[in-house]
Enzyme design. Structure first.
Site, short mmCIF file in Angstrom:
data_model
loop_
_atom_site.label_atom_id
_atom_site.label_comp_id
_atom_site.label_asym_id
_atom_site.label_seq_id
_atom_site.Cartn_x
_atom_site.Cartn_y
_atom_site.Cartn_z
N LEU A 17 10.40 -7.29 8.22
CA LEU A 17 10.05 -7.92 7.47
C LEU A 17 8.87 -7.96 7.12
CD1 LEU A 17 12.18 -10.41 6.76
CD2 LEU A 17 11.29 -11.68 8.87
N ASP A 18 8.85 -8.34 5.59
CA ASP A 18 7.80 -8.39 4.83
C ASP A 18 8.00 -10.07 4.29
OD1 ASP A 18 6.33 -6.05 5.94
OD2 ASP A 18 7.61 -5.32 4.12
N LYS A 31 -7.40 -25.17 6.48
CA LYS A 31 -6.17 -24.62 5.75
C LYS A 31 -5.92 -23.68 4.71
CE LYS A 31 -3.25 -28.57 8.25
NZ LYS A 31 -2.74 -29.96 8.41
N GLY A 45 11.71 4.02 5.24
CA GLY A 45 12.87 4.52 4.93
C GLY A 45 13.54 3.61 4.34
N GLU A 95 7.11 -8.28 12.02
CA GLU A 95 7.06 -8.32 10.90
C GLU A 95 5.79 -7.96 10.12
OE1 GLU A 95 7.64 -13.28 10.44
OE2 GLU A 95 7.47 -12.60 12.36
N SER A 144 6.32 3.95 11.28
CA SER A 144 5.62 5.20 12.25
C SER A 144 6.83 4.46 13.48
CB SER A 144 4.96 3.75 13.37
OG SER A 144 5.43 2.60 12.65
N LEU A 229 -2.93 10.89 -3.32
CA LEU A 229 -3.87 10.49 -2.93
C LEU A 229 -4.39 9.19 -4.05
CD1 LEU A 229 -5.17 13.45 -4.44
CD2 LEU A 229 -5.67 13.50 -1.87
N ASP A 260 6.15 4.93 -0.22
CA ASP A 260 7.24 5.03 -0.74
C ASP A 260 8.05 5.02 -1.89
OD1 ASP A 260 6.86 4.67 1.94
OD2 ASP A 260 7.53 2.46 1.66
N1 LIG Z 1 -5.09 2.56 -7.35
C1 LIG Z 1 -3.59 3.57 -7.43
N2 LIG Z 1 -3.83 3.40 -8.82
C2 LIG Z 1 -2.11 4.42 -9.62
N3 LIG Z 1 -1.77 4.40 -8.67
C3 LIG Z 1 -1.08 4.80 -7.34
C4 LIG Z 1 -2.35 3.70 -7.41
N4 LIG Z 1 -2.40 3.39 -5.56
C5 LIG Z 1 -1.04 4.33 -5.28
N5 LIG Z 1 -0.76 5.17 -6.86
C6 LIG Z 1 0.74 5.88 -6.79
O1 LIG Z 1 1.34 5.63 -5.34
C7 LIG Z 1 1.26 7.33 -4.64
C8 LIG Z 1 1.01 6.86 -3.39
O2 LIG Z 1 -0.19 6.89 -3.01
P1 LIG Z 1 -0.81 6.83 -2.06
O3 LIG Z 1 -1.42 8.45 -1.75
O4 LIG Z 1 -2.15 5.59 -1.53
O5 LIG Z 1 -0.04 6.82 -0.28
P2 LIG Z 1 0.40 5.76 0.55
O6 LIG Z 1 1.72 6.77 1.31
O7 LIG Z 1 1.16 4.92 0.06
O8 LIG Z 1 -0.59 5.75 1.68
P3 LIG Z 1 -0.40 5.31 3.23
O9 LIG Z 1 0.12 5.87 3.93
O10 LIG Z 1 -2.24 5.61 3.21
O11 LIG Z 1 -0.82 3.11 3.04
C9 LIG Z 1 -0.03 7.55 -5.24
O12 LIG Z 1 0.41 9.41 -5.32
C10 LIG Z 1 0.32 7.39 -6.99
O13 LIG Z 1 0.77 8.16 -7.89
#
Ligand SMILES: Nc1ncnc2c1ncn2[C@@H]1O[C@H](COP(=O)(O)OP(=O)(O)OP(=O)(O)O)[C@@H](O)[C@H]1O
Ligand SMILES: [Mg+2]
Length: 316
Positions: A17-18, A31, A45, A95, A144, A229, A260
């Site tokens: 729950l975010d 505070k 998911g 949460e 996870s 990346l 996601d």
């Molecule tokens: N700073 C950014 N600027 C632009 N695009 C981004 C950025 N961060 C993430 N993205 C987009 O989202 C995709 C997934 O991001 P990332 O590699 O951070 O995966 P993640 O699953 O969110 O990472 P983690 O599981 O480690 O939190 C990247 O391939 C890119 O397309």
């Protein structure tokens, strides 16, 4: 009307729950008055299911929930209009707490401790997945594993997928990812850090990571590695090709849910019968579209369509 596509089922054993809000500055002792609070039904998911819905597709989200946080979670998810099956558990759903520091643009993300599942509970989750198995489509296992759940939960689902002409997609890390790869899956989506942990590659050795991804494919552990990346884009590795894609130009607001979003868009496009390369472009566009939106907002169809226009992968 949703476009026709092959079935998609997402599995979220450990949803969150975010709770997100903002404050001018995070400081000790005083505070900290916060801005409006926002609640979202998060977790790998379910986020994938929300992105699939945002992009005009349909999926079934199978998740666990318990306690007062679980009740709130269920209500929020039902309000999103996503088909779902809840597996009740006795511990409370965890949460997540995100605070945007408005003076600096920094973001603080707290992941609170989650529930412990009993054996009947995790077996009930597998049964719920098996009952509505997306035969001929995609099962997306993400996030996870809660305490008490065996590390091979996703591997067990991968085995069911193999027997039912279903492609298993896995977005997790550590032992759960290793076990799924030992079983054999269609696609994994590690981030750089997750792949580095898995193969023990040194920091910043991107060539080494790509080699390790090729090795996983060559060994038959998976058919596709979508290595993301962050701000540097993503790399797609299959037996035939390795492609790289930089992110489109965007102004980053919050990368919560970027991975996601990448996966949701990629899987929906594949389920719609698009090519892997097209799906990869949509994935990168969706991850970046989500990164350009504030807090926990997830990408919208028009942003993804606009951003993917200019994306052209190059061979590595
Ligand atoms: N700073 C950014 N600027 C632009 N695009 C981004 C950025 N961060 C993430 N993205 C987009 O989202 C995709 C997934 O991001 P990332 O590699 O951070 O995966 P993640 O699953 O969110 O990472 P983690 O599981 O480690 O939190 C990247 O391939 C890119 O397309
Ligand atoms: Mg991720």
């Amino acid at each position: 009307m949703a476009l026709a596509h092959s079935p998609i089922l997402t599995v979220t054993p450990n949803p969150a729950l975010d709770v997100s809000t903002s404050t001018p500055r995070v400081m000790p002792e005083s505070k900290m008055r916060c801005g409006p609070t926002r609640l979202d039904p998060g977790g790998g998911g379910v986020n994938v299911s929300r992105v699939v819905r945002n992009l005009g597709g349909r999926s079934l989200a199978v998740y666990t929930a318990g306690g007062p946080t679980g009740q709130a979670y269920r209500q929020l998810l039902d309000r999103e209009g996503i088909a779902s099956r809840m597996v009740g558990i006795s511990d409370a759903t965890r949460e997540g707490f995100t605070v945007d520091e408005t003076l600096t643009g920094e973001q603080f993300r707290f992941v609170l401790q989650g529930p412990e599942l009993s054996e009947p509970e995790w077996r009930a989750l597998i049964s719920a997945v098996a009952d509505d198995f997306p035969v001929g489509g995609y099962v997306v296992t993400s996030g996870s594993l809660p305490q008490g759940v065996p590390a091979d939960l996703y591997a067990q689902i991968a085995r069911i997928a193999r027997d039912h002409d279903t492609r298993c997609v896995v977005d997790t890390s550590g032992e759960a990812l290793q076990a799924a790869l030992d079983e054999g899956v269609y696609l994994i989506k590690p981030s750089k850090r997750e792949l580095r942990e898995l193969v023990g590659a040194p920091e910043s050795d991107e060539i080494g990571l790509i080699e390790a991804a090729r090795e996983l494919v060559a060994r038959g552990s998976c058919e596709v590695v979508a290595l993301t990346l962050g701000g540097a884009g993503a790399v797609l590795v299959t037996a035939e090709q390795t492609l790289r894609l930089a992110t489109p130009q965007i102004e980053v607001q919050s990368t919560v849910g970027a991975g996601d979003s990448f996966l949701g868009a990629l899987v929906l496009r594949l389920a719609q019968g698009r090519s892997l390369v097209d799906a990869f472009r949509s994935g990168v566009a969706a991850g970046s579209a989500t990164s350009s939106l504030p807090a926990t907002d997830l990408c919208r169809a028009e942003d993804v369509e606009r951003l993917e226009q200019g994306l052209q992968p190059t061979p590595v």
